[in-house]
Write a protein that holds these residues in place. Structure first.
Motif, PDB file in Angstrom:
ATOM      1  N   LEU A 125       1.313   6.395  -7.134  1.00 30.67           N
ATOM      2  CA  LEU A 125       0.272   7.359  -7.522  1.00 30.67           C
ATOM      3  C   LEU A 125       0.926   8.734  -7.701  1.00 30.67           C
ATOM      4  CD1 LEU A 125      -3.178   7.896  -5.691  1.00 30.67           C
ATOM      5  CD2 LEU A 125      -1.835   9.761  -6.623  1.00 30.67           C
ATOM      6  N   LEU A 126       1.672   9.155  -6.689  1.00 28.83           N
ATOM      7  CA  LEU A 126       2.302  10.481  -6.738  1.00 28.83           C
ATOM      8  C   LEU A 126       3.343  10.554  -7.850  1.00 28.83           C
ATOM      9  CD1 LEU A 126       2.579  10.919  -2.899  1.00 28.83           C
ATOM     10  CD2 LEU A 126       1.349  12.495  -4.416  1.00 28.83           C
ATOM     11  N   ALA A 127       4.186   9.547  -7.958  1.00 27.14           N
ATOM     12  CA  ALA A 127       5.241   9.547  -8.972  1.00 27.14           C
ATOM     13  C   ALA A 127       4.639   9.636 -10.377  1.00 27.14           C
ATOM     14  CB  ALA A 127       6.107   8.293  -8.833  1.00 27.14           C
TER      15      ALA A 127
ATOM     16  N   VAL B 292       1.637  10.729 -11.319  1.00 26.62           N
ATOM     17  CA  VAL B 292       1.004  12.029 -11.553  1.00 26.62           C
ATOM     18  C   VAL B 292       2.069  13.114 -11.744  1.00 26.62           C
ATOM     19  CG1 VAL B 292      -0.408  13.845 -10.497  1.00 26.62           C
ATOM     20  CG2 VAL B 292      -1.160  11.454 -10.388  1.00 26.62           C
TER      21      VAL B 292
ATOM     22  N   ILE C 285       0.928   4.264  -2.893  1.00 26.26           N
ATOM     23  CA  ILE C 285       0.796   5.712  -2.635  1.00 26.26           C
ATOM     24  C   ILE C 285       1.947   6.452  -3.320  1.00 26.26           C
ATOM     25  CG2 ILE C 285       0.847   7.513  -0.846  1.00 26.26           C
ATOM     26  CD1 ILE C 285      -1.737   5.873  -0.821  1.00 26.26           C
ATOM     27  N   ASN C 286       3.155   5.902  -3.193  1.00 26.31           N
ATOM     28  CA  ASN C 286       4.304   6.518  -3.869  1.00 26.31           C
ATOM     29  C   ASN C 286       4.126   6.511  -5.396  1.00 26.31           C
ATOM     30  OD1 ASN C 286       7.196   7.541  -3.609  1.00 26.31           O
ATOM     31  ND2 ASN C 286       7.451   5.850  -5.052  1.00 26.31           N
TER      32      ASN C 286
ATOM     33  N   ALA D  16       0.832  -1.212   0.000  1.00 25.78           N
ATOM     34  CA  ALA D  16       0.000   0.000   0.000  1.00 25.78           C
ATOM     35  C   ALA D  16       0.866   1.261   0.000  1.00 25.78           C
ATOM     36  CB  ALA D  16      -0.927  -0.005   1.211  1.00 25.78           C
ATOM     37  N   PHE D  17       1.937   1.266   0.784  1.00 24.81           N
ATOM     38  CA  PHE D  17       2.855   2.419   0.771  1.00 24.81           C
ATOM     39  C   PHE D  17       3.448   2.615  -0.617  1.00 24.81           C
ATOM     40  CE2 PHE D  17       3.999   4.393   4.933  1.00 24.81           C
ATOM     41  CZ  PHE D  17       3.068   3.749   5.723  1.00 24.81           C
TER      42      PHE D  17
END
Lengths: 314, 314
Positions: free
Chosen positions: A187-189, A191, A184-185, A180-181
């Motif tokens: 998703l940000l990377a 985008v 999240i990384n 899950a972590f």
């Protein structure tokens, strides 16, 4: 190539499943740290390459895993990880009781939980341990690992973690938390790369001095790790794949699958995924992920450095 | 309050139009640097506040500008800047030949070019000089300024720039270039805040330890200046407006207008704008821009710190 009986009884024994650019670097780092490493890859040439530099090769995951204290799986996704463990000639068939399976692929946390449960039911340990840092850090033994699992899983895995990673985040007992972590990384990377490419090509469309844009933005509130890292590829017109468009088709696809199943709206990730899909559809899937800038340029007539020689990719 | 004739003949004279949180800080920084500062604001209370601390007030932009070597316009957008210059009692009516107008509002570069052309046709100089850094940096005289204009405009503006800014990027002669750089920064900033909020609320939806997420992401490739700066507001459950949702409704609106007129597709900026619009529509327009995280939480049932006491904003 076979180590002496004495050597293998002293050294911690590690099987690396998957000898691509990441797995090979990780295998080398562990050998360098004195671990007894055996490698397997679905592509025989990758095993041969490892053997040619003095590594020990295996013919199947089961063969690689049979005497291992630690099995490190370095494959692309959850499906491949399941095959490594539970497919024909899978590692779970031969792993010793108490050995640990370290899973480094990026995957949906629900799949990580499922694989961990099935592995632990066999008396084995499972470490949900996605990696970050790329091939260069893998080769140096300086990866970042986002890991969750039982204390016993961490303890058993420790010699491999120490050899592979510059930083290990210990994120709790529950399998799925590491995954899950990582998501999240990602998703940000994903985008941020899309935003960087949208912005730098928009600057090009307006005829701005792109080197100056890079200088100003990297010192301003609009900066991101990815803007700073990827825009130089665009400024150099060099789309040699360090990380590919297809990686983010995969990873933002996982984000969308997770978000849909959890009833979580993620419009930024969704918009970014569409751009990676468009870039892949336009023939750039295996090129560097900064190729999104070329896509924006193609769609708008913006002139990027080196873009005159690039349309061959269509 | 009126300076002696001797004093005003020695000191560079500056008019500040707009005494909000940014303009007041800039006016104070210039006073502190020894410039002769007169201030105007459309709200009389703002002028009174400046006068109460020993500043000199004016009744109209024309009144403020009449003896000024430098006019610094610190209003919200291009329309207000046009009014300051060319509206009734506008600064352009009274500015001395050779004086410089420093425009700090964020605006479409096309508007900046138009205003510069009309100002220069009157024998005045124009510096297209958007600012970045927020009220705290304005108060300290440490803003970042992205400026373009003629050499004469820069030379005349220098005492004010030196007093207001920690860093001045000199981006060329053409008006509009400063504005364009600022819009590139705002595109990225707006998308990155939305991505940060999408990601942190997605982490909350999955029940992850959000402090740990912050720690891991800020040390990873998913980091951005905005993630690092805004997510602490979410973790503290504190949506006191340091910069508001409405700022990005405005700035990403300008990005969309520019992109549409240039036939440039900007899907990331478009998706982010929709989220700012939704947050404003849900009653959070004047709250901190990190309120997007509350919007995501409302839309998904994710539990954020302090969110139990927040629904009052609906």
């Amino acid at each position: 190539m076979t180590p002496s009986a004495e050597n293998s009884s002293l050294a911690v024994s590690v099987a690396v499943i998957g000898l691509g650019s990441m797995g090979l670097g990780m295998a080398r780092s562990m050998k360098r740290a004195g671990l007894d490493v055996v490698g397997y890859d679905i592509t025989p040439a990758a095993v041969d390459r490892f053997a040619a530099e003095g590594g020990r090769g295996a013919a199947t995951p089961a063969d690689a895993a049979k005497d291992a204290d630690i099995v490190v799986s370095v494959v692309v996704n959850g499906e491949q990880t399941e095959t490594v463990l539970f497919g024909p000639q899978g590692a779970a068939d031969t792993m010793k009781p108490g050995a640990v399976f370290i899973s480094s692929a990026t995957m949906d946390p629900a799949i990580a939980r499922d694989l961990a449960g099935r592995t632990e039911a066999l008396g084995l340990h499972y470490l949900d341990a996605p990696i970050s840092g790329g091939a260069a850090k893998a080769a140096l033994g300086e990866l970042t690992i986002m890991a969750s699992g039982s204390g016993r899983a961490f303890d058993t895995a420790r010699p491999a973690l120490d050899a592979m990673a510059g930083k290990v985040y210990e994120l709790g007992e529950a399998a799925g938390t590491g995954a899950a972590f990582k998501m999240i990384n990602q998703l940000l990377a994903g985008v941020h790369i899309a935003a960087a490419c949208e912005a730098i090509s928009f600057a090009a469309k307006q005829g701005l001095d792109l080197d100056k844009v890079y200088q100003v933005i990297t010192a301003s509130a609009g900066n991101s790790w990815m803007f700073e890292n990827r825009v130089p590829h665009v400024l150099a017109g060099d789309y040699t794949p360090l990380s590919s468009i297809e990686i983010f088709v995969k990873d933002l696809g996982i984000v969308q699958d997770m978000a849909r199943s959890e009833r979580y709206p993620a419009p930024l990730a969704a918009a970014a995924l569409q751009m990676y899909l468009a870039a892949a559809g336009a023939g750039m899937g295996r090129d560097d992920d900064s190729s999104l800038a070329r896509l924006y340029a193609q769609l708008s007539g913006a002139q990027l450095p080196g873009s005159a020689k690039e349309p061959q990719s269509r």
